[in-house]
Design an enzyme around this catalytic site. Structure first.
Site, PDB file in Angstrom:
ATOM      1  N   ASP A   1       1.953   6.699   5.412  1.00  0.00           N
ATOM      2  CA  ASP A   1       0.928   5.714   5.071  1.00  0.00           C
ATOM      3  C   ASP A   1       1.303   4.912   3.824  1.00  0.00           C
ATOM      4  OD1 ASP A   1      -1.425   4.496   5.839  1.00  0.00           O
ATOM      5  OD2 ASP A   1      -2.722   5.822   4.696  1.00  0.00           O
TER       6      ASP A   1
ATOM      7  N   ARG B   1      -7.372  -0.246   1.487  1.00  0.00           N
ATOM      8  CA  ARG B   1      -7.885  -1.531   0.991  1.00  0.00           C
ATOM      9  C   ARG B   1      -8.381  -1.417  -0.443  1.00  0.00           C
ATOM     10  NH1 ARG B   1     -11.952  -1.649   5.903  1.00  0.00           N
ATOM     11  NH2 ARG B   1     -10.109  -0.563   6.698  1.00  0.00           N
TER      12      ARG B   1
ATOM     13  N   ASP C   1      -2.239  10.776   3.440  1.00  0.00           N
ATOM     14  CA  ASP C   1      -3.632  10.405   3.681  1.00  0.00           C
ATOM     15  C   ASP C   1      -4.300  11.411   4.600  1.00  0.00           C
ATOM     16  OD1 ASP C   1      -6.044   9.135   3.893  1.00  0.00           O
ATOM     17  OD2 ASP C   1      -5.343   7.606   5.305  1.00  0.00           O
TER      18      ASP C   1
ATOM     19  N   ASP D   1     -11.810   7.351   4.316  1.00  0.00           N
ATOM     20  CA  ASP D   1     -10.560   7.119   5.041  1.00  0.00           C
ATOM     21  C   ASP D   1     -10.229   5.630   5.154  1.00  0.00           C
ATOM     22  OD1 ASP D   1      -8.264   7.912   6.351  1.00  0.00           O
ATOM     23  OD2 ASP D   1      -9.198   7.931   8.332  1.00  0.00           O
TER      24      ASP D   1
ATOM     25  N   GLU E   1      -9.238   3.859   2.649  1.00  0.00           N
ATOM     26  CA  GLU E   1      -8.822   3.901   1.246  1.00  0.00           C
ATOM     27  C   GLU E   1      -7.752   2.883   0.880  1.00  0.00           C
ATOM     28  OE1 GLU E   1      -5.386   5.248   3.053  1.00  0.00           O
ATOM     29  OE2 GLU E   1      -7.435   5.807   3.570  1.00  0.00           O
TER      30      GLU E   1
ATOM     31  N   LYS F   1      -9.536  13.306   8.448  1.00  0.00           N
ATOM     32  CA  LYS F   1      -8.980  12.950   9.750  1.00  0.00           C
ATOM     33  C   LYS F   1      -8.907  14.175  10.655  1.00  0.00           C
ATOM     34  CE  LYS F   1      -5.827   9.391   7.910  1.00  0.00           C
ATOM     35  NZ  LYS F   1      -6.277   8.217   8.680  1.00  0.00           N
TER      36      LYS F   1
ATOM     37  N   LYS G   1       0.855  -1.190   0.000  1.00  0.00           N
ATOM     38  CA  LYS G   1       0.000   0.000   0.000  1.00  0.00           C
ATOM     39  C   LYS G   1       0.886   1.233   0.000  1.00  0.00           C
ATOM     40  CE  LYS G   1      -2.832   2.710   3.212  1.00  0.00           C
ATOM     41  NZ  LYS G   1      -3.409   2.763   4.571  1.00  0.00           N
TER      42      LYS G   1
END
Length: 500
Positions: free
Chosen positions: A287, A350, A269, A346, A348, A276, A264
């Protein structure tokens, strides 16, 4: 590589300057070479140890102005604990302890690589050297004013006195390439997001071509043609378009199934429209720790000429709250054809992994896939920052990952999967939704990913607690840890690589 510490191997000769480092066990016993090096100073050292209540505990150190009779200026005794039962990870940490005691003024350091149990084997000396390099790394390229005492071991020249320098150097060469991979992963995680966005990340991954890695970069047009709607939906709110990078190392037999590693790579993010909180949002530059690990691993495998075929694939995006950004309620179609209702923008990572996992499973037909992702806060609630969460549809793969996790110190803990959790991600409007309830959040995320592996043996490592901002330890003082590179390199070397 950015670390400037130089590590070499020589036959022992009494050093005439600099700093001397020796090891002792928890009974304050020295090896034969260390005893020879200390000479008449052994008694003085033991008196100093008694005064300082130094017991030789593993990783502890006694720092002394060199006693009379030694030509060096400084003597450091590093405790090895119970030397008779020491393992490779213990030695790696001992190397880190050595590096931690080296100061800015220690330009010449001699480390006597022996224990009361005997001279270190070449592989043991190599582990000490690797620990020194891992601990010495620091990320300070954006500091214009540096304190004199901040460099530590970074600018030192460290010589390990060993029984067989040539054999130690030979053992250290592949290990050093793995350290390079860890440091590369740390560098990527530590970079600020205005510097390392998807296109720049892809360019850095492409530098692996110099090592013989085949690199393919999929831009938005290519991903659109492949119908990677899940990944593209995440990136559509950013001024920086997404990328998918496919790296291939062909070190095994021609036509042999590759091993596959998927990362990933959310370069920043914000959470998107489901934004967030501002507190600690700056940490979300990390991230992309999974993608960083995959690039570092591919570097390690290629540099040490691993006898295996391997594919590394990373999905690179930014998750931003632009007017074009994905909304809660949107439905996207993944490359697999499965539709996904967006409940929380959020969740995201996956979505990114869904398309990259499917691509790799379909295009490369791997022996197995391991994905790494800073995926859920839930895994940190469950496991803290010492273990990564392990989810797998294959017991053998899971057991092997657990075994190398113990031997490398990059530990994993297996978590459950089961169809009972699927109801949490059932959608009224699409094939599934991208997040369930708060309960079992890391498990439902893994259940989601499992829908995109197409029956391939697969493991998912949730590294949210281990890839960044994890506690500093004996071999890492950096914000980004490089977690996963040593783990997966050892998995390959121990179980899948052709033996010479």
């Amino acid at each position: 590589m950015p670390d400037a510490v130089k590590v070499g191997f020589v036959l022992f000769a009494t050093p005439a300057r600099g700093t001397l480092i020796v090891f002792c066990d928890d009974g304050l016993k020295f090896g034969a070479t260390a005893t020879k090096a200390l000479g008449a100073a052994v008694a003085t050292v033991k008196r100093a140890a008694a005064t300082a209540q130094f017991k030789g505990k593993s990783g502890s150190a006694l720092d002394l102005l060199a006693p009379e009779g030694l030509k060096v200026g400084r003597l450091i005794v590093v405790g090895a604990g119970k030397a008779a039962s020491i393992n490779d990870y213990d030695l790696l940490k001992l190397g880190g302890a050595v590096a931690g005691k080296i100061g800015a003024g220690d330009t010449a350091v001699t480390v006597v690589a022996d224990l009361p149990t005997g001279a270190m084997k070449p592989e043991q000396a190599a582990a000490i050297a690797s620990g020194i390099r891992l601990r010495a790394y620091k990320f300070d390229r954006y500091k214009t004013k540096k304190k004199d005492d901040e460099n530590g071991a970074a600018n030192a020249s460290v010589t390990l006195a060993v029984a067989d320098p040539a054999a130690a150097k030979k053992a250290f060469t592949p290990d050093s390439h793995v350290v390079d991979g860890v440091i590369l992963a740390r560098e990527l995680v530590n970079e600020p997001p205005n510097v390392l966005y998807p296109e720049e990340f892809a360019k850095r991954a492409a530098q692996l071509k110099k090592l013989g890695v085949e690199v393919q970069i999929l831009d938005v047009k290519a991903m659109t043609q492949l119908k990677m709607g899940a990944l593209l939906g995440v990136s559509q709110g950013s001024a920086h378009p997404g990328r998918t990078v496919i790296m291939r190392w062909n070190g095994g037999k021609k036509g042999e199934q590759p091993l596959a590693f998927v990362g990933k790579g959310v370069c920043f993010d914000t959470g998107g429209i489901s934004i967030k909180p501002s507190a600690s949002m700056e940490d979300m530059k990390g991230d992309m720790g999974g993608a960083a690990c995959v690039v570092g691993l591919m570097h390690a495998l290629a540099a040490r000429k691993a006898k295996v075929n391997a594919v590394g694939a990373i999905g690179l995006v930014e998750n931003m709250p632009d007017g074009n950004a994905q909304r809660p309620g949107d439905i996207v179609t993944s490359m697999s054809g499965q539709t996904i209702e967006i409940i929380n923008t959020d969740a995201e990572g996956r979505l990114v992994l869904a398309d990259v996992l499917w691509y790799v499973a379909q295009k490369h037909k791997p022996k197995f896939m391991v994905d790494l992702a800073t995926l859920t806060g839930a895994i940190m609630v469950a496991l803290g920052t010492e273990y990564a969460g392990l989810f797998s549809n294959n017991d053998q793969l899971a057991e092997r990952l657990a075994a190398v996790g113990q031997s490398t110190g990059e530990k994993v803990w297996r978590m459950p999967l089961g169809p009972e959790y699927d109801k949490q991600i059932d959608s009224q409007f699409a094939d599934m939704k991208n997040t369930g309830s708060r309960n079992g959040g890391s498990i439902t995320a893994a259940q989601f990913l499992q829908r995109f592996v197409d029956g391939t043996p697969w493991a998912h490592l949730d590294i949210a607690g281990t890839a960044m901002a994890s506690p500093k330890n004996e071999i890492n003082q950096s914000w980004g840890s490089g977690y996963g590179v040593r783990l997966l390199n050892q998995l390959v070397a121990e179980y899948y690589e052709a033996k010479k």
